[in-house]
Design an enzyme around this catalytic site. Structure first.
Site, PDB file in Angstrom:
ATOM      1  N   ASP A   1      -8.176   4.015   1.156  1.00 15.09           N
ATOM      2  CA  ASP A   1      -7.208   4.382   2.187  1.00 15.09           C
ATOM      3  C   ASP A   1      -7.973   4.860   3.431  1.00 15.09           C
ATOM      4  OD1 ASP A   1      -5.288   5.543   3.744  1.00 15.09           O
ATOM      5  OD2 ASP A   1      -4.330   6.637   2.102  1.00 15.09           O
TER       6      ASP A   1
ATOM      7  N   CYS B   1      -1.365   0.642   7.352  1.00 13.45           N
ATOM      8  CA  CYS B   1      -2.795   0.307   7.469  1.00 13.45           C
ATOM      9  C   CYS B   1      -3.143  -0.911   6.617  1.00 13.45           C
ATOM     10  CB  CYS B   1      -3.681   1.494   7.081  1.00 13.45           C
ATOM     11  SG  CYS B   1      -3.484   2.943   8.148  1.00 13.45           S
ATOM     12  N   ARG B   2      -3.335  -0.726   5.321  1.00 17.66           N
ATOM     13  CA  ARG B   2      -3.921  -1.777   4.483  1.00 17.66           C
ATOM     14  C   ARG B   2      -3.010  -2.976   4.254  1.00 17.66           C
ATOM     15  NH1 ARG B   2      -5.203   2.300  -0.205  1.00 17.66           N
ATOM     16  NH2 ARG B   2      -3.265   3.114   0.696  1.00 17.66           N
ATOM     17  N   SER B   3      -1.768  -2.729   3.826  1.00 16.58           N
ATOM     18  CA  SER B   3      -0.943  -3.905   3.478  1.00 16.58           C
ATOM     19  C   SER B   3      -0.502  -4.727   4.693  1.00 16.58           C
ATOM     20  CB  SER B   3       0.243  -3.529   2.576  1.00 16.58           C
ATOM     21  OG  SER B   3       1.138  -2.665   3.213  1.00 16.58           O
TER      22      SER B   3
ATOM     23  N   CYS C   1       0.866  -1.188   0.000  1.00 13.08           N
ATOM     24  CA  CYS C   1       0.000   0.000   0.000  1.00 13.08           C
ATOM     25  C   CYS C   1       0.899   1.233   0.000  1.00 13.08           C
ATOM     26  CB  CYS C   1      -0.967  -0.027   1.181  1.00 13.08           C
ATOM     27  SG  CYS C   1      -0.172  -0.041   2.806  1.00 13.08           S
TER      28      CYS C   1
ATOM     29  N   ASN D   1       2.305   1.488   4.352  1.00  7.35           N
ATOM     30  CA  ASN D   1       2.613   0.202   5.037  1.00  7.35           C
ATOM     31  C   ASN D   1       2.305   0.264   6.536  1.00  7.35           C
ATOM     32  OD1 ASN D   1       5.443  -2.030   5.615  1.00  7.35           O
ATOM     33  ND2 ASN D   1       3.377  -2.571   5.049  1.00  7.35           N
TER      34      ASN D   1
HETATM   35  P1  4NP Z   1      -1.773   2.778   4.095  1.00  3.19           P
HETATM   36  O1  4NP Z   1      -2.417   4.129   4.687  1.00  3.19           O
HETATM   37  O2  4NP Z   1      -1.221   3.134   2.727  1.00  3.19           O
HETATM   38  O3  4NP Z   1      -2.914   1.840   4.022  1.00  3.19           O
HETATM   39  O4  4NP Z   1      -0.690   2.379   5.087  1.00  3.19           O
HETATM   40  C1  4NP Z   1      -1.724   5.332   4.792  1.00  3.19           C
HETATM   41  C2  4NP Z   1      -0.903   5.536   5.866  1.00  3.19           C
HETATM   42  C3  4NP Z   1      -0.229   6.740   5.994  1.00  3.19           C
HETATM   43  C4  4NP Z   1      -0.391   7.714   5.034  1.00  3.19           C
HETATM   44  C5  4NP Z   1      -1.217   7.507   3.951  1.00  3.19           C
HETATM   45  C6  4NP Z   1      -1.884   6.298   3.821  1.00  3.19           C
HETATM   46  N1  4NP Z   1       0.271   8.949   5.179  1.00  3.19           N
HETATM   47  O5  4NP Z   1       0.012   9.867   4.378  1.00  3.19           O
HETATM   48  O6  4NP Z   1       1.113   9.113   6.076  1.00  3.19           O
END
Ligand code: 4NP
Length: 159
Positions: free
Chosen positions: A128, A14-16, A9, A12
């Site tokens: 997201d 939340c989703r992945s 994702c 790294n």
């Molecule tokens: P992820 O979510 O891609 O599912 O881990 C996010 C986590 C952090 C951020 C964006 C998306 N960020 O902008 O810091």
């Protein structure tokens, strides 16, 4: 042979890592140790070394899914090491596809959107959840459970 799967994702956190943990929980009871090697990574590097977002870990734990991984950024070596790289949204897919071109002929990884394996949603991207409310984290888990069920069905039917 061990099938190596990398979930990717943006951050790294939340989703992945949730996909990695859902996959590990889903296989733990029935598959031989060593059948799969799974990991997760982000296309971005802002959160390297951190545990996953506490909201994501809490929502996962409520389903018995324990998230322990620490964030890392995808690198060119991953295209040599992993058989399958599963992305969460169109932006991750574009970024990972561009990197795979840089890896060139040394890349052995197939890059696919994770929701291409889901059967119970018409969504093509895992949204997201980072800037949204609690429900978003539960929705991510619903989508990932669906996709991982379909993924395992496909992997098992290829054996
Ligand atoms: P992820 O979510 O891609 O599912 O881990 C996010 C986590 C952090 C951020 C964006 C998306 N960020 O902008 O810091």
């Amino acid at each position: 042979m061990t099938k190596k799967i990398l979930f990717v994702c943006l951050g790294n956190i939340c989703r992945s890592p949730a996909a990695e943990a859902v996959f590990c929980k889903r296989i733990s009871s029935e598959d031989k140790p060593g059948k799969y090697f799974v990991d997760s990574a982000g296309t971005g590097g802002w959160h390297i070394g951190r545990l996953a977002d506490s909201r994501m870990r809490k929502a996962a734990l409520e389903r018995g899914v324990v998230m322990e991984s620490r964030a890392r950024q995808i690198g060119l070596n991953d295209f040599m090491n992993f058989d399958l790289i599963l992305t969460m949204d169109n932006s991750n897919f574009a970024d990972v596809t561009a990197l795979s071109k840089q890896a060139g002929s040394s890349s052995k990884a197939d890059v696919k959107p994770i929701l291409s394996f889901a059967r119970n949603t018409s969504l093509t991207e895992v949204p997201d959840p980072y800037y949204g409310g609690e429900q978003g984290f539960d929705d991510v888990l619903d989508l990932l459970e669906d996709a991982i069920e379909g993924l395992l069905f496909d992997l098992n039917s290829m054996e």
